[in-house]
Design a protein around this motif. Structure first.
Motif, short mmCIF file in Angstrom:
data_model
loop_
_atom_site.label_atom_id
_atom_site.label_comp_id
_atom_site.label_asym_id
_atom_site.label_seq_id
_atom_site.Cartn_x
_atom_site.Cartn_y
_atom_site.Cartn_z
N ILE A 147 -10.09 12.09 -5.00
CA ILE A 147 -8.92 11.96 -4.32
C ILE A 147 -8.76 10.66 -3.49
N ALA A 148 -8.30 9.63 -3.82
CA ALA A 148 -8.44 8.40 -3.05
C ALA A 148 -7.30 7.97 -2.41
N THR A 149 -7.15 7.35 -1.34
CA THR A 149 -5.96 6.98 -0.55
C THR A 149 -5.57 5.63 -1.13
N SER A 150 -4.31 5.47 -0.88
CA SER A 150 -3.22 4.52 -1.51
C SER A 150 -3.74 3.09 -1.21
N ASN A 151 -4.63 2.88 -0.08
CA ASN A 151 -4.73 1.67 0.45
C ASN A 151 -5.76 1.00 -0.22
N ILE A 152 -6.59 1.91 -1.16
CA ILE A 152 -7.74 1.35 -2.00
C ILE A 152 -7.78 1.87 -3.38
N ALA A 153 -6.92 2.89 -3.81
CA ALA A 153 -7.02 3.20 -5.13
C ALA A 153 -6.53 2.40 -6.13
N GLN A 154 -7.18 2.45 -7.28
CA GLN A 154 -6.87 1.71 -8.49
C GLN A 154 -6.55 2.19 -9.77
N LYS A 155 -6.03 3.44 -9.37
CA LYS A 155 -5.52 4.30 -10.83
C LYS A 155 -6.60 4.37 -11.81
N ALA A 199 0.87 -1.23 0.06
CA ALA A 199 0.13 -0.16 0.10
C ALA A 199 0.86 1.34 0.05
N LYS A 200 2.08 1.33 0.22
CA LYS A 200 2.86 2.49 0.23
C LYS A 200 2.94 2.94 -0.98
N TYR A 201 2.91 4.41 -1.02
CA TYR A 201 2.81 5.22 -2.26
C TYR A 201 3.64 6.39 -2.09
N ASP A 202 4.38 6.76 -3.01
CA ASP A 202 4.93 7.95 -3.32
C ASP A 202 4.23 9.10 -4.08
N VAL A 255 -3.21 9.51 -3.05
CA VAL A 255 -2.40 10.18 -1.88
C VAL A 255 -2.22 8.99 -0.96
N ASN A 256 -0.89 9.15 -0.20
CA ASN A 256 -0.53 8.23 0.55
C ASN A 256 -1.49 8.13 1.91
N TYR A 257 -2.10 6.84 2.02
CA TYR A 257 -2.88 6.40 3.05
C TYR A 257 -2.18 6.69 4.40
N PHE A 258 -1.39 6.05 4.94
CA PHE A 258 -0.74 6.21 6.07
C PHE A 258 -0.09 7.41 6.63
N LEU A 307 -13.72 14.54 -4.83
CA LEU A 307 -14.61 13.88 -3.95
C LEU A 307 -13.37 13.06 -3.13
N PHE A 308 -13.14 13.18 -1.71
CA PHE A 308 -12.27 12.57 -1.06
C PHE A 308 -12.86 11.04 -0.55
N ILE A 309 -12.07 10.26 -0.73
CA ILE A 309 -12.26 8.82 -0.12
C ILE A 309 -11.48 7.98 0.43
N ALA A 310 -11.65 7.43 1.54
CA ALA A 310 -10.46 6.60 2.17
C ALA A 310 -11.30 5.32 2.72
N ASN A 311 -12.46 5.27 2.26
CA ASN A 311 -13.32 3.86 2.78
C ASN A 311 -13.45 2.97 1.56
N LYS A 312 -13.08 1.96 1.90
CA LYS A 312 -12.94 0.91 0.85
C LYS A 312 -14.31 0.31 0.34
#
Length: 549
Positions: A424-432, A346-349, A439-442, A406-411
């Motif tokens: 704007i999706a966090t890296s733990n759920i984003a699918q490009k 899930a790590k993302y730059d 954006v980096n979830y952690f 739209l910001f979303i961090a919920n899978k």
């Protein structure tokens, strides 16, 4: 008469760095020197269950008090200057096997238990410590990791301790995570509620290099009235950062209060018996010990992540906070390995994405639309704000009826949302996906909180990273028991967390309060719809964020 006593635990807590493998000859010589130095209490080691430890000498892991007798007796007698104790960890010794006190072995026993032990085995703990006392031993009760208890829980324990009437009760900084404010708060709480005839025993670890300062503060707080025991080890010996140095506190008490400790014998013990151990087993300040204190983690977790994976500090922090509080205080290398693999996945730059978003909000206010009911009931106020300020609008977890991001961090919500809005999706759920900014979830989590992944707080953390200077919030209402009326959108309500709404409200309020303090000089935050968290709702019967006490 002095009210401060030093308890030297070199042979017990200090010994953990060598798995307590002291040769018998070294044990007796260290004991003799501590006696001659007039150290008040000498802790000789652990008592362990005979089924787990095979005692054959040359160790301070004992299974029977009789094994200790030849180590502390000289010519058949113990020194009258010192009290001798051993330590029992609850769950690691069979109290039924303990022999009655006969004056030949240890004079007292320290019994330690964790918060989890206390909550799940309170009756058994009470039975065991009473058993120790009934057998004639001096009893010292140690509540491991005092920071882990709420004030209410500590008061409950102190009530139990007052009923049992041990010789001492311990305030313990197990993970070296305390600051002076913590010491003062805990000492004051215990001092005000513990019977005056019971000593307060203070045990610290030196992760932040504060143990000696803590000891001096404890002496000051005692006001020469409360009996206090201060734990220390020769040369600060102990795992990782180690402990308070016996030589420092003994010299301080001798020079400042006129106590009769003989520093020469203490220094001789260090020179003659610890030099070689220190050469082979290092202890003292290190980055890993500091991080163990900051994250309230068992040091083995930090060392493993640093040495095996060569991670930087940010990654170590993120992985540690993937463990819950209880898991962090033990160590499980298989679990760490699993988390490391998941984290790397899930790590993302997000450097480029942050630059893009920073350009977007430059010189413009940001309107955060949370999905609370006031989004619909106070639409006029929202529309007036938009018309007057032309903000960048970002909705959280739902597709708003505005020209917005739209910001979303919920899978689950991410999987169910179908929208053409830029997301704007966090890296733990984003699918490009197209029109998706990752954006980096952690980096957005509030790691030290139970509800660390609250989506609105994560968005606010993102806005801080991209240097937003004005943030208006709408729809961040706070949760009420009327679940159906918590959200503007009919598909959002859920009763899954309804029982925890009070706790969630209080913690979100605390997170928002801390956030506002941090950004107060660089960013203006306003609420444009009613909210439990708005300072404007403050009353005399509520805290600073409107949460009723």
């Amino acid at each position: 008469m002095k009210n401060i006593q030093i308890l030297d635990c070199t042979l017990r807590d200090g010994g953990r760095i060598i798995d307590c493998a002291f040769p018998d000859r070294e044990i007796t010589q260290i004991v003799r020197k501590l006696e001659k130095a007039k150290i008040d209490i000498i802790e000789i080691g652990f008592l362990r269950d005979w089924r787990d430890v095979q005692y054959s000498g040359d160790s301070t892991f004992f299974t029977d008090v009789d094994q200790i007798v030849p180590l502390i007796n000289q010519n058949g007698e113990k020194s009258p200057n010192s009290t001798y104790v051993a330590f029992i960890d609850f769950g690691m010794f069979d109290f039924a096997s303990l022999k009655p006190y006969d004056g030949k072995s240890v004079d007292g026993l320290r019994v330690g238990f964790t918060k989890n032990d206390y909550l799940n085995n309170r009756a058994e703990i009470i039975q065991n410590v009473r058993h120790v006392k009934n057998l004639g031993y001096k009893l010292f009760i140690q509540g491991v990791n005092s920071l882990n208890y709420s004030d209410k829980q500590l008061l409950e324990i102190l009530e139990m301790v007052n009923e049992i009437q041990p010789n001492g009760y311990g305030v313990v900084d197990t993970y070296g995570a305390m600051y002076i404010d913590d010491v003062v708060r805990l000492y004051t709480l215990v001092d005000h509620n513990l019977d005056k005839n019971i000593a307060i025993d203070f045990h610290s670890h030196n992760n932040f290099q504060l143990s000696f300062s803590f000891a001096q503060e404890i002496v000051r707080l005692s006001k020469s009235e409360r009996n206090v025991i201060i734990d220390a080890t020769l040369n600060g010996m102990g795992k990782e950062a180690g402990n308070l140095n016996t030589e420092l506190i003994a010299d301080y008490l001798a020079r400042q209060l006129g106590y009769d400790y003989d520093l020469d014998y203490i220094l001789d013990a260090i020179d003659e018996h610890l030099h070689e151990i220190n050469r082979r087993h290092r202890w003292g300040y290190s980055l890993s010990s500091m991080m163990s204190g900051i994250y309230k983690s068992h040091p083995n977790n930090v060392i493993y992540l640093m040495e095996k994976f060569r991670l930087d500090s940010k990654d170590i922090k993120n992985i540690l906070f993937m463990l819950d509080e209880k898991e962090r205080q033990t160590y499980n290398y298989a679990k760490i390995d699993e988390l490391y693999r998941n984290y790397n996945t899930a790590k993302y730059d997000d450097t480029a994405e942050l630059a893009q978003l920073k350009q977007l909000v430059q010189n413009r206010p940001v309107l955060v639309l949370a999905p609370g009911k006031t989004i619909s009931t106070h639409k006029r106020q929202i529309d007036e704000y938009i018309q007057a300020n032309n903000p960048v609008i970002i909705s959280v977890g739902f597709a708003a009826d505005y020209d917005s991001l739209l910001f979303i961090a919920n899978k689950k919500r991410y999987a169910n949302l179908k929208t053409t809005k830029t997301t704007i999706a966090t890296s733990n759920i984003a699918q490009k996906q197209p029109n998706e900014i990752i954006v980096n979830y952690f980096s957005l989590l509030n790691h030290e909180n139970k509800w660390f992944d609250n989506s609105v707080m994560m968005l606010l953390n993102l806005l801080r990273k991209i240097s937003a200077t004005s943030i208006a919030i709408a729809g961040m209402d706070g949760f009420s028991s009327d679940v159906a009326n918590n959200y503007a959108e009919p598909y959002l309500p859920s009763e899954r967390l309804a029982a925890q709404y009070t706790d969630i409200n209080a913690e979100v309020a605390d997170m928002l309060h801390n956030y506002t303090k941090i950004v107060s000089e660089t960013c203006k935050i306003t609420f444009i719809t009613p909210s439990l968290y708005d300072k404007a709702n403050k009353s005399d019967k509520s805290d600073s964020w409107g949460i009723a006490k």
